[in-house]
Design a protein around this motif. Structure first.
Motif, short mmCIF file in Angstrom:
data_model
loop_
_atom_site.label_atom_id
_atom_site.label_comp_id
_atom_site.label_asym_id
_atom_site.label_seq_id
_atom_site.Cartn_x
_atom_site.Cartn_y
_atom_site.Cartn_z
N SER A 157 9.55 -31.03 4.07
CA SER A 157 9.09 -30.32 2.88
C SER A 157 8.57 -31.30 1.84
N ALA A 158 7.48 -30.93 1.19
CA ALA A 158 6.92 -31.78 0.14
C ALA A 158 7.90 -32.00 -0.99
N GLN A 159 8.72 -30.99 -1.28
CA GLN A 159 9.68 -31.12 -2.38
C GLN A 159 10.69 -32.23 -2.14
N ARG B 57 5.59 -34.35 -10.23
CA ARG B 57 6.55 -33.28 -10.54
C ARG B 57 6.97 -32.50 -9.31
N GLY B 58 6.14 -32.51 -8.28
CA GLY B 58 6.39 -31.65 -7.13
C GLY B 58 7.19 -32.28 -6.01
N VAL B 59 7.58 -33.56 -6.16
CA VAL B 59 8.31 -34.24 -5.10
C VAL B 59 9.62 -34.81 -5.64
N THR B 60 10.42 -35.36 -4.72
CA THR B 60 11.73 -35.88 -5.10
C THR B 60 11.67 -37.28 -5.67
N GLN B 61 10.86 -38.13 -5.07
CA GLN B 61 10.85 -39.55 -5.44
C GLN B 61 9.42 -40.05 -5.56
N VAL B 62 9.16 -40.83 -6.62
CA VAL B 62 7.84 -41.41 -6.83
C VAL B 62 7.99 -42.92 -7.03
N PRO C 205 2.44 -36.80 8.97
CA PRO C 205 2.01 -35.51 9.52
C PRO C 205 2.90 -34.37 9.08
N GLY C 206 2.28 -33.23 8.78
CA GLY C 206 3.02 -32.05 8.35
C GLY C 206 3.17 -31.90 6.86
N LEU C 207 2.83 -32.95 6.11
CA LEU C 207 3.00 -32.91 4.65
C LEU C 207 1.68 -32.85 3.89
N HIS C 208 0.60 -33.22 4.54
CA HIS C 208 -0.65 -33.45 3.81
C HIS C 208 -1.11 -32.22 3.01
N GLN C 209 -1.19 -31.08 3.66
CA GLN C 209 -1.71 -29.90 2.96
C GLN C 209 -0.77 -29.46 1.85
N GLN C 210 0.54 -29.58 2.07
CA GLN C 210 1.49 -29.24 1.02
C GLN C 210 1.26 -30.09 -0.23
N LEU C 211 1.11 -31.39 -0.03
CA LEU C 211 0.92 -32.30 -1.15
C LEU C 211 -0.44 -32.09 -1.81
N ASP D 61 -2.06 -29.30 -1.99
CA ASP D 61 -1.97 -28.07 -2.78
C ASP D 61 -1.28 -28.33 -4.13
N ILE D 62 -0.27 -29.19 -4.13
CA ILE D 62 0.41 -29.52 -5.38
C ILE D 62 -0.51 -30.32 -6.30
N ALA D 63 -1.19 -31.31 -5.74
CA ALA D 63 -2.02 -32.21 -6.55
C ALA D 63 -3.18 -31.49 -7.22
N VAL D 64 -3.74 -30.49 -6.56
CA VAL D 64 -4.92 -29.82 -7.11
C VAL D 64 -4.59 -28.44 -7.67
N ALA D 65 -3.33 -28.06 -7.72
CA ALA D 65 -2.95 -26.76 -8.27
C ALA D 65 -3.45 -26.64 -9.70
N ASP D 66 -3.93 -25.45 -10.07
CA ASP D 66 -4.47 -25.15 -11.40
C ASP D 66 -5.76 -25.90 -11.69
N ASN D 67 -6.24 -26.67 -10.71
CA ASN D 67 -7.45 -27.47 -10.95
C ASN D 67 -8.54 -27.17 -9.93
N ARG D 68 -8.15 -26.48 -8.85
CA ARG D 68 -9.06 -26.24 -7.75
C ARG D 68 -10.28 -25.43 -8.19
#
Length: 305
Positions: free
Chosen positions: A155-157, A183-188, A271-277, A279-286
């Motif tokens: 999970s991206a979270q 903001r959308g992930v656990t660790q940066v 693999p498996g995370l790209h689209q989730q991330l 979607d978070i990065a471009v949310a409200d901006n797409r």
């Protein structure tokens, strides 16, 4: 499609670049000057690009070339993409996390990628359908290379990601994307408040510092991070890493989800995370920004990885 001759050449190019870079890196002082965008450039950057361009022209006179320092020449279905010293700030500081980046593009597709980091004694390379590999530098036929392979992400979270450069060096649109992803992930990495920028704060360490690698995308390819977002980048910062991450099993796109190297943004992921991330990065901006509104890399290059 690249063949073994291209792979042999890219190792020879990396060996030449390593030798030049080591000569400068071992000197008592390395002189630099600021480019028009404020980023540093050294004589090592310029000499490496000149030498590699000459070697490529000798081998493949019909191939095109683009480098960070001297721009582009030639036109054709094959184009070499070079960053002579990626991580010039680390190079100047005497830190080992810098490298030469080399890519070959054929008919618009990146078909060969090389990252050579002589101060770390390692290099990474890949070509389509041939795996992603790491081995010593300079190249040694007797030293076994190690194949990179990633496992599926979750999970991206719960993801651990890297973002670079820091907020103070991003434009408004890049800052917004970085903050949403943070903001959308656990660790940066680096651990910053990506919603604000304090110009008086000390400069953060780039994600690859102390990792045994020299580029945030390599942290993905080697399984040390789930994803890496690079912003304000030139094609030479992105292209060489694409096959290395993809052949390890990972993914790449810009923030519009396209496989482009000229929009200034690159998201590499397990693999498996790209689209989730994404979607978070471009949310409200797409809906607000078309793909081509991301700034072109030549409109403000930074020392990025």
């Amino acid at each position: 499609m690249t063949d073994l001759a291209d792979l042999e050449l890219v190792h020879r190019l990396a060996d030449e670049a390593d030798a030049i870079a080591r000569r400068y890196f071992s000197s008592a002082t390395i002189e630099s000057r600021a480019k028009s965008d404020g980023s540093p450039v050294t004589d090592a950057d310029r000499e490496i690009e000149i030498v590699l361009r000459s070697l490529i022209r000798q081998e493949y006179p019909g191939d095109a070339f683009i480098g960070e320092e001297f721009g582009a020449y030639g036109h054709g279905r094959r184009r070499w993409i070079i960053d002579a010293i990626d991580g010039t700030a680390s190079f100047l500081a005497g830190e080992p996390e810098w490298s030469t980046l080399i890519a070959l593009e054929e008919d618009g597709r990146i078909t060969l990628g090389m990252v050579s980091a002589p101060a770390l004694g390692r290099r990474w390379w890949a070509r389509p359908d041939s795996g992603s590999w790491t081995g010593p530098c300079p190249s040694d036929p007797d030293a076994p290379a190690h194949r990179l392979a990633l496992t599926e992400g979750g999970s991206a979270q719960n993801a651990a990601i890297g973002i670079w450069p820091p907020r103070s060096r991003l434009n408004q649109q890049e800052r917004a994307a970085a903050a949403r992803l943070a903001r959308g992930v656990t660790q940066v990495r680096p651990l910053l408040d990506w919603t604000t920028a304090d110009p008086t704060a000390p400069a953060p360490r780039k994600p690859s510092t102390g990792s045994g690698t020299c580029h945030g995308a390599l942290l993905v390819a080697t399984g040390q991070l789930d994803a890496f977002l690079l912003l304000g980048a030139g094609p030479w910062d992105i292209a060489p890493l694409i096959p290395i991450v993809q052949e390890a099993g990972g993914t790449f796109s810009d923030l519009a989800g396209q496989h482009r190297t000229d929009t200034g943004a690159a998201l590499f992921a397990r693999p498996g995370l790209h689209q989730q991330l994404l979607d978070i990065a471009v949310a409200d901006n797409r809906a607000k920004h078309a793909p081509d509104t991301w700034p072109h890399p030549e409109q403000g290059l930074r020392d990025k990885t």
